[in-house]
Design a protein around this motif. Structure first.
Motif, PDB file in Angstrom:
ATOM      1  N   LYS C 112       0.843  -1.189   0.000  1.00  0.00           N
ATOM      2  CA  LYS C 112       0.000   0.000   0.000  1.00  0.00           C
ATOM      3  C   LYS C 112       0.886   1.249   0.000  1.00  0.00           C
ATOM      4  O   LYS C 112       0.640   2.208  -0.736  1.00  0.00           O
ATOM      5  CB  LYS C 112      -0.876  -0.036   1.264  1.00  0.00           C
ATOM      6  CG  LYS C 112      -1.776   1.152   1.444  1.00  0.00           C
ATOM      7  CD  LYS C 112      -3.057   0.997   0.660  1.00  0.00           C
ATOM      8  CE  LYS C 112      -3.958   2.182   0.850  1.00  0.00           C
ATOM      9  NZ  LYS C 112      -5.001   2.233  -0.170  1.00  0.00           N
ATOM     10  N   LEU C 113       1.936   1.196   0.803  1.00  0.00           N
ATOM     11  CA  LEU C 113       2.843   2.332   0.922  1.00  0.00           C
ATOM     12  C   LEU C 113       3.532   2.619  -0.407  1.00  0.00           C
ATOM     13  O   LEU C 113       3.610   3.768  -0.852  1.00  0.00           O
ATOM     14  CB  LEU C 113       3.870   2.064   2.027  1.00  0.00           C
ATOM     15  CG  LEU C 113       4.908   3.148   2.275  1.00  0.00           C
ATOM     16  CD1 LEU C 113       4.230   4.450   2.666  1.00  0.00           C
ATOM     17  CD2 LEU C 113       5.870   2.731   3.372  1.00  0.00           C
ATOM     18  N   ARG C 114       4.004   1.549  -1.048  1.00  0.00           N
ATOM     19  CA  ARG C 114       4.673   1.712  -2.353  1.00  0.00           C
ATOM     20  C   ARG C 114       3.729   2.396  -3.348  1.00  0.00           C
ATOM     21  O   ARG C 114       4.115   3.304  -4.066  1.00  0.00           O
ATOM     22  CB  ARG C 114       5.091   0.352  -2.902  1.00  0.00           C
ATOM     23  CG  ARG C 114       6.245  -0.273  -2.180  1.00  0.00           C
ATOM     24  CD  ARG C 114       7.593   0.191  -2.756  1.00  0.00           C
ATOM     25  NE  ARG C 114       8.655  -0.116  -1.833  1.00  0.00           N
ATOM     26  CZ  ARG C 114       9.153   0.731  -0.930  1.00  0.00           C
ATOM     27  NH1 ARG C 114       8.712   1.978  -0.870  1.00  0.00           N
ATOM     28  NH2 ARG C 114      10.097   0.373  -0.102  1.00  0.00           N
ATOM     29  N   GLN C 115       2.489   1.918  -3.337  1.00  0.00           N
ATOM     30  CA  GLN C 115       1.506   2.445  -4.277  1.00  0.00           C
ATOM     31  C   GLN C 115       1.227   3.913  -3.985  1.00  0.00           C
ATOM     32  O   GLN C 115       1.216   4.748  -4.889  1.00  0.00           O
ATOM     33  CB  GLN C 115       0.233   1.587  -4.151  1.00  0.00           C
ATOM     34  CG  GLN C 115      -0.921   2.023  -5.022  1.00  0.00           C
ATOM     35  CD  GLN C 115      -2.249   1.718  -4.348  1.00  0.00           C
ATOM     36  OE1 GLN C 115      -2.371   0.729  -3.625  1.00  0.00           O
ATOM     37  NE2 GLN C 115      -3.217   2.587  -4.540  1.00  0.00           N
ATOM     38  N   LYS C 116       1.046   4.243  -2.693  1.00  0.00           N
ATOM     39  CA  LYS C 116       0.763   5.630  -2.318  1.00  0.00           C
ATOM     40  C   LYS C 116       1.967   6.522  -2.644  1.00  0.00           C
ATOM     41  O   LYS C 116       1.808   7.671  -3.046  1.00  0.00           O
ATOM     42  CB  LYS C 116       0.447   5.735  -0.819  1.00  0.00           C
ATOM     43  CG  LYS C 116      -0.875   5.167  -0.414  1.00  0.00           C
ATOM     44  CD  LYS C 116      -2.066   5.874  -1.058  1.00  0.00           C
ATOM     45  CE  LYS C 116      -2.258   7.301  -0.564  1.00  0.00           C
ATOM     46  NZ  LYS C 116      -3.450   7.923  -1.208  1.00  0.00           N
ATOM     47  N   GLU C 117       3.154   5.985  -2.421  1.00  0.00           N
ATOM     48  CA  GLU C 117       4.361   6.759  -2.678  1.00  0.00           C
ATOM     49  C   GLU C 117       4.426   7.149  -4.150  1.00  0.00           C
ATOM     50  O   GLU C 117       4.659   8.301  -4.495  1.00  0.00           O
ATOM     51  CB  GLU C 117       5.590   5.936  -2.273  1.00  0.00           C
ATOM     52  CG  GLU C 117       6.885   6.703  -2.397  1.00  0.00           C
ATOM     53  CD  GLU C 117       8.086   5.901  -1.921  1.00  0.00           C
ATOM     54  OE1 GLU C 117       7.918   4.965  -1.106  1.00  0.00           O
ATOM     55  OE2 GLU C 117       9.194   6.203  -2.371  1.00  0.00           O
ATOM     56  N   LYS C 118       4.183   6.165  -5.007  1.00  0.00           N
ATOM     57  CA  LYS C 118       4.195   6.422  -6.457  1.00  0.00           C
ATOM     58  C   LYS C 118       3.150   7.478  -6.814  1.00  0.00           C
ATOM     59  O   LYS C 118       3.409   8.398  -7.581  1.00  0.00           O
ATOM     60  CB  LYS C 118       3.896   5.116  -7.202  1.00  0.00           C
ATOM     61  CG  LYS C 118       5.105   4.597  -7.985  1.00  0.00           C
ATOM     62  CD  LYS C 118       4.714   3.398  -8.831  1.00  0.00           C
ATOM     63  CE  LYS C 118       5.530   2.186  -8.436  1.00  0.00           C
ATOM     64  NZ  LYS C 118       4.895   0.911  -8.737  1.00  0.00           N
ATOM     65  N   GLU C 119       1.974   7.310  -6.207  1.00  0.00           N
ATOM     66  CA  GLU C 119       0.867   8.211  -6.477  1.00  0.00           C
ATOM     67  C   GLU C 119       1.227   9.656  -6.109  1.00  0.00           C
ATOM     68  O   GLU C 119       1.027  10.574  -6.897  1.00  0.00           O
ATOM     69  CB  GLU C 119      -0.301   7.758  -5.610  1.00  0.00           C
ATOM     70  CG  GLU C 119      -1.650   7.784  -6.265  1.00  0.00           C
ATOM     71  CD  GLU C 119      -2.665   7.191  -5.308  1.00  0.00           C
ATOM     72  OE1 GLU C 119      -2.776   5.952  -5.286  1.00  0.00           O
ATOM     73  OE2 GLU C 119      -3.314   7.955  -4.567  1.00  0.00           O
ATOM     74  N   ILE C 120       1.785   9.829  -4.918  1.00  0.00           N
ATOM     75  CA  ILE C 120       2.129  11.175  -4.450  1.00  0.00           C
ATOM     76  C   ILE C 120       3.206  11.786  -5.346  1.00  0.00           C
ATOM     77  O   ILE C 120       3.091  12.935  -5.790  1.00  0.00           O
ATOM     78  CB  ILE C 120       2.623  11.138  -2.990  1.00  0.00           C
ATOM     79  CG1 ILE C 120       1.453  10.811  -2.077  1.00  0.00           C
ATOM     80  CG2 ILE C 120       3.253  12.459  -2.598  1.00  0.00           C
ATOM     81  CD1 ILE C 120       1.852  10.620  -0.645  1.00  0.00           C
ATOM     82  N   LEU C 121       4.230  10.985  -5.629  1.00  0.00           N
ATOM     83  CA  LEU C 121       5.324  11.503  -6.449  1.00  0.00           C
ATOM     84  C   LEU C 121       4.803  11.953  -7.802  1.00  0.00           C
ATOM     85  O   LEU C 121       5.205  12.986  -8.327  1.00  0.00           O
ATOM     86  CB  LEU C 121       6.409  10.433  -6.626  1.00  0.00           C
ATOM     87  CG  LEU C 121       7.182  10.072  -5.353  1.00  0.00           C
ATOM     88  CD1 LEU C 121       8.192   8.971  -5.634  1.00  0.00           C
ATOM     89  CD2 LEU C 121       7.892  11.294  -4.780  1.00  0.00           C
ATOM     90  N   LYS C 122       3.842  11.179  -8.353  1.00  0.00           N
ATOM     91  CA  LYS C 122       3.314  11.505  -9.676  1.00  0.00           C
ATOM     92  C   LYS C 122       2.361  12.701  -9.592  1.00  0.00           C
ATOM     93  O   LYS C 122       2.568  13.712 -10.255  1.00  0.00           O
ATOM     94  CB  LYS C 122       2.591  10.278 -10.246  1.00  0.00           C
ATOM     95  CG  LYS C 122       2.190  10.413 -11.693  1.00  0.00           C
ATOM     96  CD  LYS C 122       1.661   9.081 -12.216  1.00  0.00           C
ATOM     97  CE  LYS C 122       0.465   9.277 -13.096  1.00  0.00           C
ATOM     98  NZ  LYS C 122      -0.825   9.401 -12.397  1.00  0.00           N
ATOM     99  N   ASN C 123       1.368  12.583  -8.715  1.00  0.00           N
ATOM    100  CA  ASN C 123       0.347  13.635  -8.647  1.00  0.00           C
ATOM    101  C   ASN C 123       0.896  14.995  -8.242  1.00  0.00           C
ATOM    102  O   ASN C 123       0.348  16.023  -8.615  1.00  0.00           O
ATOM    103  CB  ASN C 123      -0.751  13.260  -7.641  1.00  0.00           C
ATOM    104  CG  ASN C 123      -1.561  12.080  -8.133  1.00  0.00           C
ATOM    105  OD1 ASN C 123      -1.412  11.656  -9.280  1.00  0.00           O
ATOM    106  ND2 ASN C 123      -2.390  11.527  -7.272  1.00  0.00           N
ATOM    107  N   PHE C 124       1.952  15.001  -7.429  1.00  0.00           N
ATOM    108  CA  PHE C 124       2.449  16.276  -6.937  1.00  0.00           C
ATOM    109  C   PHE C 124       3.680  16.730  -7.715  1.00  0.00           C
ATOM    110  O   PHE C 124       4.358  17.656  -7.311  1.00  0.00           O
ATOM    111  CB  PHE C 124       2.764  16.182  -5.446  1.00  0.00           C
ATOM    112  CG  PHE C 124       1.552  16.034  -4.584  1.00  0.00           C
ATOM    113  CD1 PHE C 124       1.035  17.115  -3.910  1.00  0.00           C
ATOM    114  CD2 PHE C 124       0.915  14.816  -4.468  1.00  0.00           C
ATOM    115  CE1 PHE C 124      -0.086  16.986  -3.112  1.00  0.00           C
ATOM    116  CE2 PHE C 124      -0.209  14.671  -3.670  1.00  0.00           C
ATOM    117  CZ  PHE C 124      -0.711  15.763  -3.001  1.00  0.00           C
ATOM    118  N   GLY C 125       3.956  16.054  -8.805  1.00  0.00           N
ATOM    119  CA  GLY C 125       5.096  16.452  -9.630  1.00  0.00           C
ATOM    120  C   GLY C 125       6.425  16.324  -8.915  1.00  0.00           C
ATOM    121  O   GLY C 125       7.332  17.125  -9.111  1.00  0.00           O
TER     122      GLY C 125
END
Lengths: 391, 310, 259
Positions: C112-125
């Motif tokens: 879950k953490l890996r997925q959220k990490e990717k998401e944040i890095l992508k969504n927040f540039g």
């Protein structure tokens, strides 16, 4: 770092159902993991932590050689007997003293000290020989220039050593008022490095455990990251444990380095049990950490944490533990204060294990003192560790 | 336009490098005497660098800076004597009282004894700090601290006043009050150069320069700046603002969109016709209820200028 | 806005004799963006801290996500995200390490953490900065990362205390886009701000002065009620008047926000 996914899942699903939140090993490890980064990234502190003790060892071991040799000793001999001449020869024969007969009176000894013509005066009473023969308590007056109290202590120890030798050679009992036998017996050459290696270990452990931890916690308060942690489901003891674990590791690594340098370079003997040393060192680290925690519950800024930690941990460790100044030579009131200094007990432990090979039973008193101190400090600081911003 | 040497501040082709990065790139700017001039732009735009050069604190890597006709890189002492500067992180002595702080700065600038008391009274009146004379600076609120800092910069009655983001982090009421004080100081004939990261504060200045990445992207009165908006801004309202936004951001003629609570601001490349609106309303099945042209803010102009395309 | 996610009734918080929050009653619905406005010392931060469980209320009632602030603060903590006024990430950790740390203390599972990490890095540039030390990031990026960390555990309620001070206009608009998106997915957002333009981005705003509510409505309703063009003018009218009154009564505190 390995996180236990299963446990986390359980916890996350349980969240919000029951008010009592279970301790989570993964949360503790997360905090510890992050704390390791702080330690590794703060390169300057890391260098200080590992270099400082080595520099101190060298300073204490070589530069600050406290072994005093050839001290001018004024002898005022009212006895003028064979026994008294024999005693003076003993002083002459030791490598510590350079005795000379002084014809002036006892009242002039002060002038001798002021002009530094002598640093110790030996006053032998007229009935010295008679007392010795009757094996009655002998009163021998030793005056020491205590303007350098440190040197004075050493001179006193040397005097005692000479007197003990003298006694032994006569097979008689001359009362020796100072309990220096341990030092003389187990450190026959009175090598100061034998004392300072344990001392530096005690000091660096207290510095890492109390000073660095209290600063690390104060820093989180100062930068606002503590606030962020407090709004998360982390429990107080998880924060404390997580923050403290890396410092225990750091403290051990550092202690090992100092011990290694001590054994190798200064040839400090290690006659006791390594397991016992690790065990009791852990105990001492826990005591020092509790002290650091206690400080951190009372301060908000790193600066105050540092000042407080220096005054209540580092300075007493150096000054009041017997590391530099012998406790026996301190004023009575200060001697009582030393009972509150964890390093006092730890020094007894390390010196005991390294130099004498003491066993746990023999070190029970200092060890139990440390246990008691840790318990009190831990209870107080965990209670005070505020989980909100009320304090 | 007046001759350069009689202007309040004249900056010509100023450049400043920090290592290899060009903090300010060939900037020219003139501020008239007695003008309240705003330097507006986000963090890192180069405002502070430019202001420091005016305050003789930096040597230009190119170009010249004249302050009341004197070269800020050469005639340093003369410029400083007639200049008041309030840096971004103005460090008052927190443990001194308001009065002690002011008197210290009066000593520093060697304000003459007979002028001093009158000047202090004036400053207390301006800043309304009079009742707080004996309070320690550390115990002041953010707004009051800024006013004290301003007073300290004014203690020697400078001809030119340079203020670096004096209102950052200050609440709207204190900010409003601060700008009113600046207006009052301006009336005394002082030339004021002030920077801000709040774009809405542009309206408070006589003229402003918008800065971005070391360049000035627009200069003029706030009205001139807003008139420079090339696109057309509409405010739309309806039942589902998010749905409206989704719809309009997909249209080719839409430059950008922004949610405003329950309304949406839409920037069109050119003014849509009545038939366009009817078509959109139909497509949105009645979710679009109101639309009206909206005056662009300085922020809208700024974002257009720096090309905030989506 | 059917369900309420934050409710207070006569909520009061005192520091000694100083009343920081004075009988505040609000109801915030799910998915609402609710703004807190007020001068320094108006009590905004104290109110948010009480709701987050960082401070105890003195009197009154409050529930967050249906949990009582007096007795269920641990459960509240699992249901909220919080971004404090001060930048509260570790500057000496990299972007990815910060995300991993906060994921860890919120007990996110590894995948879950890996997925959220990717998401944040992508969504927040932030993907290009994953391994950069946080200290070196431009301020706007830091704020986005802080927001990302506050939302890591997908809390239903998000508290943001002056999230955009010092952020440049473009980054601020992007930041607000994210807030709108999050609210669009049903997250309740409670936010304090000094930027009056931002007040207009909120569904409803609460204007506070010396601990009390002096206005609570939608920005449009407030503007039409006071016949003003902008929230800035509404605010100055309302709070300016209040300050004038308190000054003449000679009680104006002028103290900064209490810790």
């Amino acid at each position: 770092m390995e996180r236990r996914a299963g446990e986390d899942d359980r916890l996350y699903r349980n969240a919000g159902r029951k008010e009592n939140v279970r301790t989570s090993r993964s949360r503790i490890l997360s905090i510890a993991h992050k704390e390791f980064f702080h330690i590794l990234r703060d390169f300057r502190t890391l260098i200080i932590v590992f270099l400082m003790p080595v520099v101190q060892l060298i300073m204490f071991g070589y530069a600050l050689n406290l072994e005093i040799q050839r001290v001018d000793a004024a002898v005022i001999d009212f006895s003028r007997s064979t026994a008294s001449r024999d005693l003076v020869e003993r002083f002459e024969g030791s490598r510590f003293f350079r005795p000379f007969y002084f014809e002036g009176g006892v009242s002039q000894v002060g002038d001798l000290f002021k002009s530094r013509a002598a640093r110790v005066a030996l006053i032998i009473p007229s009935d010295f020989e008679r007392q010795l023969l009757h094996a009655s308590p002998v009163s021998l007056q030793v005056l020491i220039d205590a303007s350098d109290s440190n040197a004075a202590t050493l001179i006193r120890n040397y005097c005692n050593q000479v007197l003990v030798d003298y006694n032994a050679s006569r097979g008689a009992q001359l009362p020796v008022p100072f309990d220096v036998r341990t030092a003389v017996l187990f450190n026959p050459n009175l090598k100061s490095s034998y004392f300072f290696v344990p001392g530096v270990i005690a000091m660096i452990l207290v510095m890492i455990s109390a000073l660095l931890t209290s600063i690390a916690i104060a820093r989180e308060k100062e930068t606002g990251t503590m606030e962020q942690m407090l709004v998360s489901p982390v429990l107080p003891h998880e924060i404390i444990l997580g923050k403290v674990l890396p410092y225990i590791a750091l403290a051990f690594a550092d202690a090992a380095v100092i011990l290694f340098v001590g054994l190798l370079v200064f040839r400090v003997p290690f006659v006791g049990s390594a397991v016992l040393l690790v065990l009791l060192t852990t105990l001492y680290i826990i005591t020092a950490l509790s002290l650091g925690l206690m400080i951190s519950t009372r301060v908000r800024t790193q600066q105050v944490a540092m000042m407080l930690a220096l005054t209540v941990t580092l300075l007493p460790t150096i000054l009041l533990s017997g590391l530099v100044f012998p406790i026996a030579s301190m004023p009575a009131a200060l001697q009582y204060v030393t009972y509150l200094v964890p390093a006092r007990y730890y020094l007894l432990i390390v010196r005991g294990i390294l130099l004498k090979g003491s066993l746990l039973g023999q070190l029970a008193a200092p060890a139990l003192s440390l246990v008691a101190m840790s318990l009190v400090l831990l209870v107080v600081s965990v209670r005070r560790f505020s989980m909100n911003l009320e304090r | 336009m007046t001759a350069p040497e009689t202007r309040g501040i004249q900056i010509t082709n100023f450049r400043k490098l920090y290592g290899k990065t060009e903090a300010v790139k060939e900037v020219s700017l003139s501020v008239e005497r007695g003008e309240l001039f705003g330097l507006i732009g986000p963090d890192g735009a180069g405002k502070t660098t430019l202001m420091r050069a005016v305050c003789t604190l930096l040597v230009p890597d190119g170009g010249t800076v004249l302050v009341q006709g004197r070269d800020a890189a050469r005639d340093i002492a003369a410029v400083r004597a007639r200049l008041g500067y309030m840096p971004q992180r103005f460090s008052l002595y927190q443990d001194l009282t308001v009065e002690q702080n002011l008197r210290f700065f009066a000593d520093l600038f060697q304000v003459r004894q007979k002028e001093r008391e009158g000047r202090l009274e004036e400053l207390y009146r301006f800043s309304r700090l009079g009742p707080f004379k004996k309070r320690r600076a550390g115990a002041l609120s953010g707004g009051m601290r800024q006013k004290l800092a301003l007073s300290c910069a004014l203690v020697h009655t400078p001809e030119t006043l340079v203020l670096d983001e004096p209102t950052t982090g200050v609440d709207p009421v204190s900010r409003h009050e601060f700008w009113e004080i600046l207006r009052a100081i301006q009336k005394e004939g002082t030339t004021i150069l002030v920077s801000t990261a709040y774009l809405d504060e542009a309206d408070r200045c006589d003229r402003v320069a918008l800065m971005h990445e070391g360049r000035i992207v627009a200069v003029g009165t706030p009205e001139e700046i807003k008139a420079g908006f090339r696109h057309v801004l509409y405010r739309l309202a309806g039942r589902d603002a998010r749905e409206l936004r989704r719809f309009f951001s997909g249209l080719p003629q839409v430059h950008s969109t922004q949610l405003f609570g329950d309304a949406v601001h839409v920037v069109f490349a050119k003014k849509p016709g009545q038939s366009d609106w009817e078509e959109w309303r139909h497509a949105l099945e009645g979710k679009l209820e109101h639309w009206s042209p909206e005056r662009p803010s300085v922020e809208d102009v700024f974002l257009e200028l720096i090309g905030s395309g989506r | 806005m059917h369900e309420t996610s934050v409710t207070t009734r006569e909520l009061t918080r005192r520091f000694g004799r100083f009343v920081a929050v004075d009988r505040v009653s609000i109801e915030v619905g799910s998915g609402e963006i609710f703004g807190f406005l007020g001068a320094n010392g108006a009590g905004k931060t104290t109110l948010i801290r009480v709701l987050c469980g960082l401070l105890k209320p003195t009197t009154g009632e409050a529930t967050v996500a249906g949990y009582d602030v007096y007795t269920q603060s641990e459960r509240i903590k699992q249901n909220i995200g919080y971004m404090s006024q001060r930048f509260s990430l570790y500057e000496d950790l990299t972007v990815a390490e910060n995300i991993e740390f906060y994921g860890g203390i919120y007990g996110l599972a590894r995948t879950k953490l890996r997925q959220k990490e990717k998401e944040i890095l992508k969504n927040f540039g932030l993907h290009r900065h994953a391994d950069s030390l946080t200290a070196g990031l431009p301020f706007g990026f830091k704020q986005r990362l802080a927001l990302g960390c506050a939302m890591l555990h997908e809390p239903p309620i998000l508290f943001l205390d002056e999230p955009t001070s010092g952020v440049d206009p473009r980054a601020r608009r992007e930041f607000w886009d994210t807030i709108h998106e999050t609210a669009g997915r049903g997250t309740t957002v409670l936010v304090t701000t000094h930027f009056m333009e931002e007040a207009e981005y909120c569904n409803r705003v609460l204007i506070m002065h010396v601990g009390r509510i002096i206005a609570l409505d939608t920005p449009d309703a407030l503007k039409s009620r006071f016949e003003k063009r902008t929230m800035q003018e509404v605010f100055l009218e309302l709070v300016g008047k209040e300050i004038g009154e308190t000054r003449t009564r000679g009680q104006h505190g002028e103290q900064g926000e209490k810790p």
